[in-house]
Design an enzyme around this catalytic site. Structure first.
Site, PDB file in Angstrom:
ATOM      1  N   ARG A 172       0.850  -1.184   0.000  1.00 11.60           N
ATOM      2  CA  ARG A 172       0.000   0.000   0.000  1.00 11.60           C
ATOM      3  C   ARG A 172       0.889   1.237   0.000  1.00 11.60           C
ATOM      4  O   ARG A 172       2.043   1.191   0.421  1.00 11.60           O
ATOM      5  CB  ARG A 172      -0.956  -0.003   1.197  1.00 11.60           C
ATOM      6  CG  ARG A 172      -0.326  -0.320   2.532  1.00 11.60           C
ATOM      7  CD  ARG A 172      -1.361  -0.366   3.625  1.00 11.60           C
ATOM      8  NE  ARG A 172      -1.945   0.938   3.898  1.00 11.60           N
ATOM      9  CZ  ARG A 172      -1.398   1.854   4.687  1.00 11.60           C
ATOM     10  NH1 ARG A 172      -0.250   1.636   5.289  1.00 11.60           N
ATOM     11  NH2 ARG A 172      -1.997   3.006   4.895  1.00 11.60           N
ATOM     12  N   ARG A 176      -2.572  10.990   1.740  1.00 10.00           N
ATOM     13  CA  ARG A 176      -3.384  11.794   2.662  1.00 10.00           C
ATOM     14  C   ARG A 176      -4.055  12.931   1.911  1.00 10.00           C
ATOM     15  O   ARG A 176      -3.366  13.722   1.266  1.00 10.00           O
ATOM     16  CB  ARG A 176      -2.478  12.447   3.705  1.00 10.00           C
ATOM     17  CG  ARG A 176      -1.948  11.509   4.712  1.00 10.00           C
ATOM     18  CD  ARG A 176      -1.200  12.330   5.743  1.00 10.00           C
ATOM     19  NE  ARG A 176      -0.446  11.435   6.606  1.00 10.00           N
ATOM     20  CZ  ARG A 176       0.651  11.783   7.239  1.00 10.00           C
ATOM     21  NH1 ARG A 176       1.103  13.023   7.129  1.00 10.00           N
ATOM     22  NH2 ARG A 176       1.279  10.928   8.000  1.00 10.00           N
ATOM     23  N   ARG A 249      20.801  -6.068   3.213  1.00  9.79           N
ATOM     24  CA  ARG A 249      20.968  -4.930   2.302  1.00  9.79           C
ATOM     25  C   ARG A 249      21.878  -3.953   3.019  1.00  9.79           C
ATOM     26  O   ARG A 249      21.797  -3.802   4.240  1.00  9.79           O
ATOM     27  CB  ARG A 249      19.626  -4.276   1.984  1.00  9.79           C
ATOM     28  CG  ARG A 249      18.872  -5.041   0.909  1.00  9.79           C
ATOM     29  CD  ARG A 249      17.843  -4.188   0.208  1.00  9.79           C
ATOM     30  NE  ARG A 249      16.873  -3.619   1.111  1.00  9.79           N
ATOM     31  CZ  ARG A 249      16.596  -2.321   1.189  1.00  9.79           C
ATOM     32  NH1 ARG A 249      17.247  -1.458   0.448  1.00  9.79           N
ATOM     33  NH2 ARG A 249      15.671  -1.878   2.009  1.00  9.79           N
ATOM     34  N   ARG A 280      19.193   9.727  -0.759  1.00 10.41           N
ATOM     35  CA  ARG A 280      18.805  10.773   0.190  1.00 10.41           C
ATOM     36  C   ARG A 280      20.008  11.644   0.509  1.00 10.41           C
ATOM     37  O   ARG A 280      21.147  11.202   0.449  1.00 10.41           O
ATOM     38  CB  ARG A 280      18.327  10.171   1.511  1.00 10.41           C
ATOM     39  CG  ARG A 280      17.228   9.161   1.390  1.00 10.41           C
ATOM     40  CD  ARG A 280      16.470   9.014   2.687  1.00 10.41           C
ATOM     41  NE  ARG A 280      17.269   8.463   3.776  1.00 10.41           N
ATOM     42  CZ  ARG A 280      16.827   8.317   5.020  1.00 10.41           C
ATOM     43  NH1 ARG A 280      15.612   8.718   5.338  1.00 10.41           N
ATOM     44  NH2 ARG A 280      17.590   7.789   5.954  1.00 10.41           N
ATOM     45  N   GLU A 300      23.373   9.365   0.906  1.00 12.52           N
ATOM     46  CA  GLU A 300      23.117   7.948   1.210  1.00 12.52           C
ATOM     47  C   GLU A 300      22.927   7.181  -0.096  1.00 12.52           C
ATOM     48  O   GLU A 300      22.061   7.523  -0.891  1.00 12.52           O
ATOM     49  CB  GLU A 300      21.832   7.915   2.048  1.00 12.52           C
ATOM     50  CG  GLU A 300      21.568   6.621   2.748  1.00 12.52           C
ATOM     51  CD  GLU A 300      20.356   6.748   3.682  1.00 12.52           C
ATOM     52  OE1 GLU A 300      20.385   7.579   4.611  1.00 12.52           O
ATOM     53  OE2 GLU A 300      19.381   6.023   3.450  1.00 12.52           O
ATOM     54  N   TYR A 348      13.772  -6.544  10.949  1.00 11.50           N
ATOM     55  CA  TYR A 348      13.872  -5.093  10.915  1.00 11.50           C
ATOM     56  C   TYR A 348      13.104  -4.504  12.096  1.00 11.50           C
ATOM     57  O   TYR A 348      11.886  -4.637  12.176  1.00 11.50           O
ATOM     58  CB  TYR A 348      13.362  -4.466   9.598  1.00 11.50           C
ATOM     59  CG  TYR A 348      13.666  -2.986   9.694  1.00 11.50           C
ATOM     60  CD1 TYR A 348      14.907  -2.510   9.305  1.00 11.50           C
ATOM     61  CD2 TYR A 348      12.787  -2.114  10.313  1.00 11.50           C
ATOM     62  CE1 TYR A 348      15.261  -1.194   9.511  1.00 11.50           C
ATOM     63  CE2 TYR A 348      13.136  -0.792  10.528  1.00 11.50           C
ATOM     64  CZ  TYR A 348      14.365  -0.342  10.125  1.00 11.50           C
ATOM     65  OH  TYR A 348      14.719   0.950  10.354  1.00 11.50           O
ATOM     66  N   ASP A 350      12.428  -0.943  14.291  1.00 14.01           N
ATOM     67  CA  ASP A 350      12.678   0.467  14.577  1.00 14.01           C
ATOM     68  C   ASP A 350      13.148   0.560  16.019  1.00 14.01           C
ATOM     69  O   ASP A 350      13.025  -0.402  16.780  1.00 14.01           O
ATOM     70  CB  ASP A 350      11.389   1.284  14.381  1.00 14.01           C
ATOM     71  CG  ASP A 350      11.278   1.818  12.959  1.00 14.01           C
ATOM     72  OD1 ASP A 350      12.322   1.941  12.284  1.00 14.01           O
ATOM     73  OD2 ASP A 350      10.154   2.122  12.526  1.00 14.01           O
TER      74      ASP A 350
HETATM   75  C1  LIG Z   1      20.160   3.151   8.062  1.00 14.32           C
HETATM   76  C2  LIG Z   1      19.219   2.939   9.203  1.00 14.32           C
HETATM   77  C3  LIG Z   1      18.313   3.935   9.552  1.00 14.32           C
HETATM   78  C4  LIG Z   1      17.445   3.749  10.619  1.00 14.32           C
HETATM   79  N1  LIG Z   1      16.565   4.745  10.934  1.00 14.32           N
HETATM   80  C5  LIG Z   1      15.720   4.577  11.967  1.00 14.32           C
HETATM   81  C6  LIG Z   1      14.798   5.606  12.327  1.00 14.32           C
HETATM   82  O1  LIG Z   1      14.745   6.687  11.708  1.00 14.32           O
HETATM   83  N2  LIG Z   1      13.954   5.374  13.360  1.00 14.32           N
HETATM   84  C7  LIG Z   1      13.971   4.203  14.074  1.00 14.32           C
HETATM   85  O2  LIG Z   1      13.188   4.059  15.028  1.00 14.32           O
HETATM   86  N3  LIG Z   1      14.845   3.216  13.776  1.00 14.32           N
HETATM   87  C8  LIG Z   1      15.722   3.371  12.743  1.00 14.32           C
HETATM   88  N4  LIG Z   1      16.614   2.374  12.445  1.00 14.32           N
HETATM   89  C9  LIG Z   1      16.639   1.130  13.257  1.00 14.32           C
HETATM   90  C10 LIG Z   1      17.604   1.211  14.462  1.00 14.32           C
HETATM   91  O3  LIG Z   1      18.912   1.450  14.026  1.00 14.32           O
HETATM   92  C11 LIG Z   1      17.540  -0.116  15.235  1.00 14.32           C
HETATM   93  O4  LIG Z   1      16.247  -0.337  15.733  1.00 14.32           O
HETATM   94  C12 LIG Z   1      18.494  -0.225  16.428  1.00 14.32           C
HETATM   95  O5  LIG Z   1      19.675   0.450  16.251  1.00 14.32           O
HETATM   96  C13 LIG Z   1      18.762  -1.687  16.669  1.00 14.32           C
HETATM   97  O6  LIG Z   1      19.573  -1.888  17.792  1.00 14.32           O
HETATM   98  P1  LIG Z   1      20.290  -3.293  18.015  1.00 14.32           P
HETATM   99  O7  LIG Z   1      20.930  -3.240  19.352  1.00 14.32           O
HETATM  100  O8  LIG Z   1      19.364  -4.411  17.744  1.00 14.32           O
HETATM  101  O9  LIG Z   1      21.385  -3.427  16.841  1.00 14.32           O
HETATM  102  P2  LIG Z   1      22.656  -2.591  16.380  1.00 14.32           P
HETATM  103  O10 LIG Z   1      22.459  -1.138  16.556  1.00 14.32           O
HETATM  104  O11 LIG Z   1      22.979  -3.104  15.017  1.00 14.32           O
HETATM  105  O12 LIG Z   1      23.807  -3.058  17.401  1.00 14.32           O
HETATM  106  C14 LIG Z   1      24.489  -4.282  17.291  1.00 14.32           C
HETATM  107  C15 LIG Z   1      25.923  -4.049  17.731  1.00 14.32           C
HETATM  108  O13 LIG Z   1      26.595  -5.312  17.820  1.00 14.32           O
HETATM  109  C16 LIG Z   1      27.924  -5.167  17.381  1.00 14.32           C
HETATM  110  N5  LIG Z   1      28.419  -6.503  17.022  1.00 14.32           N
HETATM  111  C17 LIG Z   1      27.950  -7.313  16.038  1.00 14.32           C
HETATM  112  N6  LIG Z   1      28.638  -8.466  16.027  1.00 14.32           N
HETATM  113  C18 LIG Z   1      29.561  -8.396  17.019  1.00 14.32           C
HETATM  114  C19 LIG Z   1      30.589  -9.273  17.483  1.00 14.32           C
HETATM  115  N7  LIG Z   1      30.779 -10.469  16.924  1.00 14.32           N
HETATM  116  N8  LIG Z   1      31.362  -8.866  18.513  1.00 14.32           N
HETATM  117  C20 LIG Z   1      31.192  -7.664  19.095  1.00 14.32           C
HETATM  118  N9  LIG Z   1      30.223  -6.776  18.681  1.00 14.32           N
HETATM  119  C21 LIG Z   1      29.427  -7.150  17.655  1.00 14.32           C
HETATM  120  C22 LIG Z   1      27.795  -4.211  16.215  1.00 14.32           C
HETATM  121  O14 LIG Z   1      29.029  -3.584  15.918  1.00 14.32           O
HETATM  122  C23 LIG Z   1      26.735  -3.225  16.748  1.00 14.32           C
HETATM  123  O15 LIG Z   1      27.344  -2.143  17.423  1.00 14.32           O
HETATM  124  C24 LIG Z   1      17.476   2.529  11.353  1.00 14.32           C
HETATM  125  C25 LIG Z   1      18.388   1.529  10.996  1.00 14.32           C
HETATM  126  C26 LIG Z   1      19.245   1.719   9.936  1.00 14.32           C
HETATM  127  C27 LIG Z   1      20.187   0.617   9.560  1.00 14.32           C
END
Ligand SMILES: Cc1cc2nc3c(=O)[nH]c(=O)nc-3n(C[C@H](O)[C@H](O)[C@H](O)COP(=O)(O)OP(=O)(O)OC[C@H]3O[C@@H](n4cnc5c(N)ncnc54)[C@H](O)[C@@H]3O)c2cc1C
Length: 366
Positions: A172, A176, A249, A280, A300, A348, A350
């Protein structure tokens, strides 16, 4: 003798930040191991000329979950930033998401009825079930919005013509018929006033931290240092890719410091033509109503993910989801190790969703 911990947290992103904070509240000792040289995962910001630069992609916090909003606002104060990106099509500027401001500019009209009529007429060129993304998009928003605001952007994102992409990618397209440029529908939105790093520092306060260290380089040694492990890296890497590799990706960012006060007048500008190579351009100071003399912009670019690149987005198609399920089953057999977060759950999330998931995790396991 080496110190022993209650929890070893692998990866210093938002997920483990919540686990760390909740563990500390319960008097538990945590050790954090992070591959990068900073805490924060993808929400880390680098300060340049007083501007918080979102190093790993623009992050806008938004949520409709009251518990999550209370949780983050108890820790840090948020500003009143409202995401209102604009689209740039060969220099023509349109408001996003598609709303009366967009339609008024596109067709020089003023009422919802006029907009609706034009869109309905243009949609009707698709007479059968859409067979590809192009037909699907036109059947939802008509030809003009598709040609100027969807076609080039989508092509750049996927690296393929819309005609060659499946219709199922777009289910979808929100339209608006009101003058409203607020991108999100959630009641809460903003950026931490002190930047995301302040939130991260508070979450990890009290933990021992080892940076620039890959947990997988000596899994046994690190695992033996704690009673439990919470792993937020890629799950296929944890199991040494025994069933094969999951796909991601990726993105490529080009940051630039400019000797200008205000470069584009908005934080997020989407380039929707197919000629501009990036999707972007972000001007970071506008997330925080910055008044610094200079500005930092980030272009980006979508990128095919290859080994060694940051795995930004999981590819939740059938093939990868099935493969993930096999890794998940292996994960469930691990005695000391629990998997969480975007990479550990191959999902995925947020930011608000990752906090919600971490809080549920805490309720279940801590
Ligand atoms: C480009 C982009 C834009 C985004 N924009 C938004 C937004 O506008 N609004 C929103 O709400 N959310 C957004 N998000 C989503 C948001 O980034 C995530 O929800 C959040 O950061 C996830 O946290 P996490 O702890 O699961 O993972 P991550 O932030 O990926 O943290 C995982 C960490 O583990 C570490 N790691 C991995 N493997 C190992 C290893 N073997 N040893 C040691 N360390 C390791 C990595 O280096 C990383 O620091 C976006 C994501 C991306 C990619």
């Amino acid at each position: 003798m080496e110190k022993h911990y209650d929890y070893l947290l692998v990866g210093a992103g938002l997920f483990n930040g919540v686990v760390a904070h909740e563990a500390a509240k319960r008097g538990k000792k945590c050790l954090v191991i992070e591959k990068r040289d900073v805490l924060g995962g993808n929400i880390y910001c680098k300060e340049v000329e007083g501007i918080m630069v979102h190093e790993y992609g623009a992050h806008i916090f938004h949520t409709s979950n009251e518990e999550v909003w209370d949780y983050v606002t108890d820790l840090v104060e948020f500003n009143h930033y409202i995401n209102s990106p604009v689209a740039n099509y060969h220099g023509e500027i349109y408001n996003l998401p598609f709303n009366m401001n967009t339609f008024s500019k596109m067709w020089n009209i003023s009422t919802p009825e006029e907009a609706r009529k034009i869109i309905e007429e243009q949609k009707s060129v698709i007479k059968k079930d859409p067979e590809n993304l192009e037909e699907q998009a036109i059947s939802l928003v008509g030809t003009d919005v598709y040609e100027k605001l969807i076609k080039g952007y989508t092509m750049k994102q996927w690296g393929r013509e819309c005609k060659d992409l499946p219709a199922s990618i777009i289910k979808r397209i929100p339209v608006r018929y009101i003058y409203d440029n607020n991108y999100f529908n959630d009641p809460h939105q903003g950026i931490p006033k002190g930047g995301y790093n302040e939130l991260i520092e508070k979450l990890y306060d009290g933990c021992d931290v080892i940076l620039e260290t890959d947990f997988l380089s000596d899994k046994e040694k690190y695992t033996s240092m704690a009673d439990h492990v919470v792993y937020t890296g890629t799950i296929d890497a944890y199991f040494d890719y025994c069933y094969g590799k999951l796909e991601y990706r990726s993105l490529h960012f080009e940051h630039e410091l400019l000797n200008e006060y205000n470069h584009q007048g908005v934080a997020v500008m989407n380039y929707t033509d197919s000629e501009t190579p990036f999707t972007r351009k972000i001007e970071h100071k506008h997330f925080a109503f910055g008044t610094q003399e200079k500005t930092v912009v980030t272009r980006e670019y979508p990128a095919e993910w290859e080994d060694g690149m940051e795995p930004y987005y999981p590819v939740n198609d059938e093939k990868n989801s099935t493969l993930y399920e096999r890794y998940k089953e292996l994960g469930e057999k691990e005695e000391k190790v629990l998997f969480g977060g975007r990479l550990g759950e191959y999902k995925y999330y947020d930011m608000d969703k990752v906090i919600e998931s971490a809080l549920n995790f805490v309720k279940q396991y801590l």
